[in-house]
Design a protein around this motif. Structure first.
Motif, PDB file in Angstrom:
ATOM      1  N   LEU A 214      -6.925  17.828 -30.531  1.00 45.57           N
ATOM      2  CA  LEU A 214      -6.231  17.091 -31.584  1.00 45.57           C
ATOM      3  C   LEU A 214      -7.190  16.756 -32.724  1.00 45.57           C
ATOM      4  O   LEU A 214      -6.860  16.920 -33.901  1.00 45.57           O
ATOM      5  CB  LEU A 214      -5.606  15.818 -31.013  1.00 45.57           C
ATOM      6  CG  LEU A 214      -4.652  15.072 -31.919  1.00 45.57           C
ATOM      7  CD1 LEU A 214      -3.451  15.923 -32.289  1.00 45.57           C
ATOM      8  CD2 LEU A 214      -4.183  13.797 -31.253  1.00 45.57           C
TER       9      LEU A 214
ATOM     10  N   ALA B  46      -2.744  12.602 -27.955  1.00 50.00           N
ATOM     11  CA  ALA B  46      -3.133  13.701 -27.073  1.00 50.00           C
ATOM     12  C   ALA B  46      -2.487  13.549 -25.699  1.00 50.00           C
ATOM     13  O   ALA B  46      -1.983  14.527 -25.127  1.00 50.00           O
ATOM     14  CB  ALA B  46      -4.656  13.764 -26.948  1.00 50.00           C
TER      15      ALA B  46
ATOM     16  N   LYS C 165      -7.907  15.448 -26.246  1.00 46.92           N
ATOM     17  CA  LYS C 165      -8.173  14.703 -27.482  1.00 46.92           C
ATOM     18  C   LYS C 165      -9.015  15.540 -28.449  1.00 46.92           C
ATOM     19  O   LYS C 165      -8.815  15.497 -29.659  1.00 46.92           O
ATOM     20  CB  LYS C 165      -8.884  13.390 -27.180  1.00 46.92           C
ATOM     21  CG  LYS C 165      -9.216  12.595 -28.442  1.00 46.92           C
ATOM     22  CD  LYS C 165     -10.217  11.503 -28.157  1.00 46.92           C
ATOM     23  CE  LYS C 165     -10.696  10.823 -29.411  1.00 46.92           C
ATOM     24  NZ  LYS C 165     -11.533  11.660 -30.263  1.00 46.92           N
TER      25      LYS C 165
ATOM     26  N   TYR D 136      -7.806  19.833 -34.710  1.00 47.22           N
ATOM     27  CA  TYR D 136      -6.661  20.160 -35.565  1.00 47.22           C
ATOM     28  C   TYR D 136      -6.713  19.335 -36.850  1.00 47.22           C
ATOM     29  O   TYR D 136      -6.544  19.861 -37.946  1.00 47.22           O
ATOM     30  CB  TYR D 136      -5.327  19.867 -34.878  1.00 47.22           C
ATOM     31  CG  TYR D 136      -5.023  20.622 -33.614  1.00 47.22           C
ATOM     32  CD1 TYR D 136      -5.686  21.795 -33.262  1.00 47.22           C
ATOM     33  CD2 TYR D 136      -4.045  20.148 -32.755  1.00 47.22           C
ATOM     34  CE1 TYR D 136      -5.387  22.458 -32.087  1.00 47.22           C
ATOM     35  CE2 TYR D 136      -3.732  20.825 -31.578  1.00 47.22           C
ATOM     36  CZ  TYR D 136      -4.410  21.975 -31.252  1.00 47.22           C
ATOM     37  OH  TYR D 136      -4.093  22.628 -30.090  1.00 47.22           O
TER      38      TYR D 136
ATOM     39  N   ASN E 138       1.670  24.396 -28.665  1.00 47.57           N
ATOM     40  CA  ASN E 138       1.249  23.049 -29.074  1.00 47.57           C
ATOM     41  C   ASN E 138       1.890  22.646 -30.400  1.00 47.57           C
ATOM     42  O   ASN E 138       2.220  21.477 -30.607  1.00 47.57           O
ATOM     43  CB  ASN E 138      -0.273  22.941 -29.153  1.00 47.57           C
ATOM     44  CG  ASN E 138      -0.909  22.870 -27.793  1.00 47.57           C
ATOM     45  OD1 ASN E 138      -0.249  22.597 -26.787  1.00 47.57           O
ATOM     46  ND2 ASN E 138      -2.204  23.115 -27.729  1.00 47.57           N
TER      47      ASN E 138
ATOM     48  N   GLN F  31      -5.788   9.067 -31.691  1.00 50.34           N
ATOM     49  CA  GLN F  31      -5.846  10.463 -31.268  1.00 50.34           C
ATOM     50  C   GLN F  31      -5.699  10.556 -29.748  1.00 50.34           C
ATOM     51  O   GLN F  31      -5.012  11.443 -29.238  1.00 50.34           O
ATOM     52  CB  GLN F  31      -7.160  11.102 -31.700  1.00 50.34           C
ATOM     53  CG  GLN F  31      -7.233  11.396 -33.173  1.00 50.34           C
ATOM     54  CD  GLN F  31      -8.534  12.072 -33.564  1.00 50.34           C
ATOM     55  OE1 GLN F  31      -9.529  12.018 -32.838  1.00 50.34           O
ATOM     56  NE2 GLN F  31      -8.550  12.701 -34.727  1.00 50.34           N
TER      57      GLN F  31
ATOM     58  N   ARG G 163       0.445  10.989 -37.375  1.00 48.70           N
ATOM     59  CA  ARG G 163      -0.089  10.212 -36.252  1.00 48.70           C
ATOM     60  C   ARG G 163      -0.340   8.759 -36.661  1.00 48.70           C
ATOM     61  O   ARG G 163       0.053   7.825 -35.962  1.00 48.70           O
ATOM     62  CB  ARG G 163      -1.392  10.847 -35.739  1.00 48.70           C
ATOM     63  CG  ARG G 163      -2.048  10.063 -34.600  1.00 48.70           C
ATOM     64  CD  ARG G 163      -3.350  10.676 -34.170  1.00 48.70           C
ATOM     65  NE  ARG G 163      -4.342  10.812 -35.212  1.00 48.70           N
ATOM     66  CZ  ARG G 163      -5.088   9.811 -35.684  1.00 48.70           C
ATOM     67  NH1 ARG G 163      -4.944   8.571 -35.242  1.00 48.70           N
ATOM     68  NH2 ARG G 163      -5.994  10.036 -36.623  1.00 48.70           N
TER      69      ARG G 163
ATOM     70  N   ILE H  55       4.114  19.271 -31.037  1.00 47.18           N
ATOM     71  CA  ILE H  55       3.853  18.334 -32.136  1.00 47.18           C
ATOM     72  C   ILE H  55       5.113  18.120 -32.966  1.00 47.18           C
ATOM     73  O   ILE H  55       5.487  16.987 -33.265  1.00 47.18           O
ATOM     74  CB  ILE H  55       2.683  18.850 -33.007  1.00 47.18           C
ATOM     75  CG1 ILE H  55       1.370  18.787 -32.211  1.00 47.18           C
ATOM     76  CG2 ILE H  55       2.566  18.051 -34.304  1.00 47.18           C
ATOM     77  CD1 ILE H  55       0.228  19.582 -32.826  1.00 47.18           C
TER      78      ILE H  55
END
Length: 103
Positions: free
Chosen positions: A38, A28, A35, A41, A52, A24, A17, A56
């Motif tokens: 994320l 998201a 958000k 995670y 998901n 974020q 990212r 990603i």
């Protein structure tokens, strides 16, 4: 203490990212997830669903070693990808030069 491959996911997601220059919130929105999911995670408070995870991987165009590998494995993968891109650019440039010299 044992180390499980899933433990690499959060730091790798954050690295990808940041490398993409996204917050974020921005990521998201791109992925269509909250958000907070994320953030969780990245902090390894929770892990993504398969759906998901697929979003990603597709968004970043990465393989499983880039999502779940160690930092060392990810760096090697990144460098390998960079080398492939450089080789492609070199071949294109060489081809252009050869065409120009043939004229």
């Amino acid at each position: 203490m044992e180390h499980y491959i899933i433990q690499n996911f959060g730091p790798n997601l954050k690295r990808l990212r940041q490398k993409a220059g996204l917050s974020q919130t921005d990521l998201a929105k791109e992925l269509g997830i909250g958000k907070q999911y994320l953030s969780d995670y990245e902090k390894q408070k929770s892990y993504p669903t398969f759906a998901n995870l697929d979003k990603i991987a597709c968004f970043f165009q990465v393989n499983s070693s880039q999502l779940f590998g160690t930092i060392k494995e990810s760096v090697v993968e990144d460098r390998s990808s960079d080398l492939e891109n450089l080789m492609d650019e070199f071949c294109e440039l060489l081809e252009k030069r050869l065409k120009q010299s043939a004229k």
